[in-house]
Write an enzyme that holds these catalytic residues in place. Structure first.
Site, PDB file in Angstrom:
ATOM      1  CB  ALA A   1      -0.942  -0.008   1.204  1.00 30.97           C
ATOM      2  CB  ALA A   2       4.012   2.315   1.368  1.00 35.55           C
ATOM      3  N   GLY A   3       3.375   1.584  -2.008  1.00 33.76           N
ATOM      4  CA  GLY A   3       4.047   1.589  -3.297  1.00 33.76           C
ATOM      5  C   GLY A   3       3.343   2.419  -4.353  1.00 33.76           C
ATOM      6  CD  GLN A   4       6.386   4.282  -8.918  1.00 35.74           C
ATOM      7  OE1 GLN A   4       6.151   5.300  -9.560  1.00 35.74           O
ATOM      8  NE2 GLN A   4       7.168   3.321  -9.365  1.00 35.74           N
TER       9      GLN A   4
ATOM     10  CG  ASP B   1       4.107  -1.629   2.096  1.00 38.68           C
ATOM     11  OD1 ASP B   1       5.114  -2.363   2.120  1.00 38.68           O
ATOM     12  OD2 ASP B   1       3.779  -0.969   1.089  1.00 38.68           O
TER      13      ASP B   1
ATOM     14  NE  ARG C   1      10.631 -18.755 -15.358  1.00 39.77           N
ATOM     15  CZ  ARG C   1      10.185 -19.336 -16.466  1.00 39.77           C
ATOM     16  NH1 ARG C   1       9.502 -18.636 -17.338  1.00 39.77           N
ATOM     17  NH2 ARG C   1      10.442 -20.601 -16.706  1.00 39.77           N
TER      18      ARG C   1
ATOM     19  CG  ASN D   1       6.969 -13.067  -5.681  1.00 38.16           C
ATOM     20  OD1 ASN D   1       6.428 -12.162  -5.056  1.00 38.16           O
ATOM     21  ND2 ASN D   1       7.843 -12.840  -6.644  1.00 38.16           N
TER      22      ASN D   1
ATOM     23  N   GLY E   1       0.627  -8.333  -8.177  1.00 36.69           N
ATOM     24  CA  GLY E   1       2.077  -8.477  -8.070  1.00 36.69           C
ATOM     25  C   GLY E   1       2.596  -9.629  -8.908  1.00 36.69           C
TER      26      GLY E   1
ATOM     27  CG  ASP F   1      -0.939  -7.870 -20.328  1.00 35.72           C
ATOM     28  OD1 ASP F   1       0.113  -7.218 -20.367  1.00 35.72           O
ATOM     29  OD2 ASP F   1      -1.177  -8.728 -19.463  1.00 35.72           O
TER      30      ASP F   1
ATOM     31  CG  HIS G   1       0.993  -9.701 -16.556  1.00 36.68           C
ATOM     32  ND1 HIS G   1       0.710  -8.791 -17.546  1.00 36.68           N
ATOM     33  CD2 HIS G   1       1.716  -9.031 -15.634  1.00 36.68           C
ATOM     34  CE1 HIS G   1       1.235  -7.618 -17.235  1.00 36.68           C
ATOM     35  NE2 HIS G   1       1.858  -7.741 -16.081  1.00 36.68           N
TER      36      HIS G   1
END
Length: 340
Positions: A19-22, A49, A105, A112, A137, A166, A194
């Protein structure tokens, strides 16, 4: 935070992670001012966050207050997963480990797995059982798969991943190509992941001119653009934004997330479909269990994959490429899970 306005009905609790991200910075006002759940629906924002970002998040909360959103009932801003996921109705899972320079990757997937294992468990334990989840994400499709695995009490159909960005990119390119507006273009499909293996499929696209809809092939029969130009433009658009901004897509990603959830909440337009990455049950030959982008329609907050679309050799080859990548990601995620 005290309410600054009122409306009919009970408020919905909406979680935004990272929530603090762009992306969240652009997404929060779209949710708070009614562009997702409607102009009569009050919301309570749950903003999550990590602990080192709480200072920044506090500044975001100040700005939310200063916006005086009439539909906003309350804000819960926290680094505590349990507080963030408690009784939520909708979730935008934006926060994820970004891929850093030199990172393989498999390393990204391993990082993640840890994040979405925790969040899946929190959904399972704390969220409402009919919660609707959008994973933003990246790698979004496989993060959604992980999340679903650790949320066994949440219907698999309720955990989706975002390919709407997309779709929006492709629609904008087509509209520009035929010299029209985006709202006059429909039935574009994003198949698969994606990632740069996704398949933007324009075979069924229709364009509105003079108040009637016609196949794009009748308006402008340009196979070279649809097959040789549109596909790589959309596949590489994210990298081009990074090269230009020195930052990844944020405003457009937030708008796409809002579009995805709005259509899930309100339903799709008549005679149109949208692209959502959803759990496969074997449709179009996609292996069961993969989170794969299909064309879907939505009614009563339930999505349904558009059936029986013809798949020619060109499309089949493209779908197989993105399917193979998702199968590899699933295997790597499973290996990462076993090693933790």
């Amino acid at each position: 935070m005290a309410p600054v306005g009122s409306s009919s009905g009970s408020p919905v609790r909406v979680l935004i992670t990272g929530a603090a991200g762009q992306i969240a910075y652009s997404l929060i006002p779209l949710v708070a001012k009614g562009e997702v759940f409607g102009q009569q629906q009050e919301v309570i924002l749950h903003l999550l966050d990590i602990q080192p970002m709480l200072g920044v998040l506090n500044g975001v909360v100040m700005e939310i207050s200063d916006c005086a959103f009439p539909l906003l009932r309350d804000v819960v801003a926290t680094a505590d997963v349990e507080a963030a996921f408690k009784d939520i109705d909708y979730a935008f899972l934006v926060g994820a480990m970004p891929r850093r320079e030199g990172m393989e990757r498999k390393d990204l997937l391993r990082a993640n797995v840890g994040i979405f294992k925790v969040q899946g468990g929190a959904l399972d334990k704390l969220a409402k059982k009919d919660v609707k989840v959008l994973v933003v994400g990246n790698p979004a499709n496989t993060n959604a798969l992980i999340c679903s695995k650790y949320a066994p009490s949440i219907p698999k159909e309720n955990i989706t991943a975002m390919t709407r960005l997309d779709q929006n990119r492709a629609l904008a390119q087509i509209a520009d190509h035929v010299k029209s507006q985006v709202q006059n273009v429909r039935k574009l499909i994003i198949w698969g992941n994606h990632s740069n293996t996704q398949f933007p499929d324009a075979r069924f696209v229709e364009v509105q001119k003079d108040n009637s809809w016609s196949s794009i092939t009748k308006i402008q029969h340009d196979e070279k653009f649809l097959k040789e130009q549109l596909i790589p433009i959309v596949q590489k658009r994210g990298a081009e934004v990074i090269a230009a901004r020195k930052l990844s897509s944020a405003m457009s990603a937030a708008q796409a997330a809002a579009d995805h959830m709005r259509d899930w909440f309100h339903g799709t337009k008549k005679d149109d479909w949208i692209s959502m990455a959803v759990v496969s049950k074997g449709e179009y030959g996609v292996p069961q269990g993969l989170v794969f982008s299909f064309p879907v329609t939505v009614e009563n907050r339930q999505w349904k994959i558009v059936p029986d679309l013809p798949i020619d050799d060109f499309a089949r080859e493209k779908i197989q490429i993105t399917t193979k990548e998702l199968e590899e990601e699933r295997q790597e995620a499973q290996a990462a899970t076993e090693s933790q």
